[in-house]
Design a protein around this motif. Structure first.
Motif, PDB file in Angstrom:
ATOM      1  N   HIS A 138       0.973  -0.834  -0.009  1.00 12.56           N
ATOM      2  CA  HIS A 138       0.081  -0.044   0.417  1.00 12.56           C
ATOM      3  C   HIS A 138       0.847   1.092   0.142  1.00 12.56           C
ATOM      4  CE1 HIS A 138      -0.235  -0.596   4.333  1.00 12.56           C
ATOM      5  NE2 HIS A 138       1.287   0.544   4.339  1.00 12.56           N
ATOM      6  N   HIS A 157      -6.299  -2.289   3.274  1.00 11.08           N
ATOM      7  CA  HIS A 157      -6.192  -1.267   2.218  1.00 11.08           C
ATOM      8  C   HIS A 157      -4.546  -0.886   1.472  1.00 11.08           C
ATOM      9  CE1 HIS A 157      -4.274  -0.805   6.315  1.00 11.08           C
ATOM     10  NE2 HIS A 157      -3.074   0.170   5.836  1.00 11.08           N
ATOM     11  N   HIS A 180       3.697   7.207   3.385  1.00  8.33           N
ATOM     12  CA  HIS A 180       4.435   6.600   3.674  1.00  8.33           C
ATOM     13  C   HIS A 180       4.270   4.829   2.576  1.00  8.33           C
ATOM     14  CE1 HIS A 180       1.901   5.004   6.357  1.00  8.33           C
ATOM     15  NE2 HIS A 180       2.079   3.524   5.770  1.00  8.33           N
ATOM     16  N   ALA A 227       4.443   0.892   1.882  1.00  8.17           N
ATOM     17  CA  ALA A 227       4.264  -0.922   1.971  1.00  8.17           C
ATOM     18  C   ALA A 227       4.222  -2.060   1.772  1.00  8.17           C
ATOM     19  CB  ALA A 227       3.087  -0.406   3.571  1.00  8.17           C
ATOM     20  N   TYR A 263       8.776   0.497  10.999  1.00  6.12           N
ATOM     21  CA  TYR A 263       9.273   1.442   9.969  1.00  6.12           C
ATOM     22  C   TYR A 263      10.655   1.983   9.773  1.00  6.12           C
ATOM     23  CZ  TYR A 263       3.846   2.143   9.867  1.00  6.12           C
ATOM     24  OH  TYR A 263       2.378   2.067   9.684  1.00  6.12           O
ATOM     25  N   GLU A 323       7.467   0.738   5.157  1.00 11.39           N
ATOM     26  CA  GLU A 323       7.034  -0.190   6.348  1.00 11.39           C
ATOM     27  C   GLU A 323       7.161  -1.768   5.714  1.00 11.39           C
ATOM     28  OE1 GLU A 323       2.428   0.529   7.045  1.00 11.39           O
ATOM     29  OE2 GLU A 323       2.385  -1.187   7.891  1.00 11.39           O
TER      30      GLU A 323
HETATM   31 FE   LIG Z   1       0.879   1.845   6.279  1.00 10.08          FE
END
Ligand SMILES: [Fe+2]
Length: 309
Positions: free
Chosen positions: A137, A178, A192, A194, A233, A243
């Motif tokens: 994401h 998400h 950020h 991920a 992170y 992340e």
């Molecule tokens: Fe995240």
């Protein structure tokens, strides 16, 4: 509406291409799929292109590639966007393995590249034992998250999974809780992004690997409330927040409308909602964010991290 089914890759500009390539190969565990003078295309060892690094004056996120089903006619999608006042164009140069894409800008001025077919690379041995399995994401800081949610839901078929108050939206385009996030801030930038790891043991190996490379974990390990993923992170050399996560909530049945039951869910069943308890939204368990991580938020922006701190 053009229904998006998955996240493809993200494109970043960087003033220091070599340092970025070194980080994403040696620390993150991606492989170089294509290297040009001012650009590198990085892939997972499973063969998916996930990060494009492009030389630029400042570090910034410029584009997001999103997969649509092969049944989607990109020419018809082009006309549909035009009818809504959105200028789009067909491109064949996004990556050498992507024959065709439909490209336009979202309200945040991030380039969206819609594609249905991309040639995967052959599967390779992982560069190290903490190498991620996919790009999961991307979270953006934006001035108006509601406007972004309206665009991504009405134009691209995303569904709202959760909101933290009215300032942090979590949207899905498949079973993952998400795929894009929008967090209200006083500037427009990447917040950020991920990578997914297989399981908790894989996250542990990533912790050890970051330690071995002298890269500080700036928040985690912990388990978020929203999405319930286990997370860590760190910063890349451009101070981008990266992340690693696992065990993200899954919605396998859209009609049922709830996430797969998990032992750590406090709502049973766990349905999309507006979270007002920001402490619970931030963490199921784990340490508070370090000052370095908290500093990545806008000073004027409420967030699940700051409000609960
Ligand atoms: Fe995240």
């Amino acid at each position: 509406m053009i229904p998006v089914t998955a996240l493809g890759h993200v494109t970043f500009e960087t003033p220091d291409l070599e340092h970025q390539i070194a980080h994403y190969t040696q620390v993150v565990g991606l492989t170089v799929a294509t290297r040009e003078k001012d650009r590198a295309i990085l892939a997972t060892h499973l063969g998916d292109e996930v990060v494009i690094l492009q030389h630029g004056a400042v570090q910034r996120c410029t584009a997001l590639a999103l997969h649509v089903d092969a049944s989607i006619d990109l020419s018809a999608a082009n006309k549909m966007l035009s009818g809504k006042g959105i200028k789009s164009e067909r491109r064949s140069d996004v990556t050498p393995r992507m024959a065709s894409a439909l490209v336009f800008s979202d309200p945040n001025d991030t380039r969206v590249e819609l594609y249905s077919e991309v040639q995967r690379l052959p599967r390779a041995a992982p560069p190290h034992e903490a190498a991620p399995i996919k790009l999961g994401h991307i979270a953006f800081m934006v001035r108006d998250p509601k406007q972004m949610v309206d665009f991504y839901t009405s134009m691209l078929g995303f569904r709202v999974s959760d909101w933290a108050g009215d300032f942090f939206a979590f949207l899905r385009c498949g079973s993952d809780h998400h795929t894009v996030n929008f967090l209200r801030g006083d500037e427009q930038r990447l917040h950020h992004f991920a990578f997914e790891l297989k399981d908790w043991a894989h996250v542990q190996r990533a912790c050890d690997h970051l330690g071995e490379k002298d890269v500080q974990i700036v928040w985690g390990p912990g388990r978020h409330g929203i999405g319930h993923n286990i997370f860590i992170y760190h910063f890349d050399p451009d101070h981008r927040v990266v992340e690693f996560y696992t065990e993200l909530d899954q919605m396998k049945d859209e009609a049922a409308g709830y996430f797969e039951p998990r032992p750590w869910h406090k709502d049973r069943p766990q349905r999309p909602k507006v979270w007002t308890d920001f402490k619970a939204a931030r963490l199921t368990w784990g340490p508070p964010p370090t000052p370095e991580y908290a500093g990545t938020h806008s000073k004027h922006t409420p967030s699940t991290t700051e409000k609960a701190s």
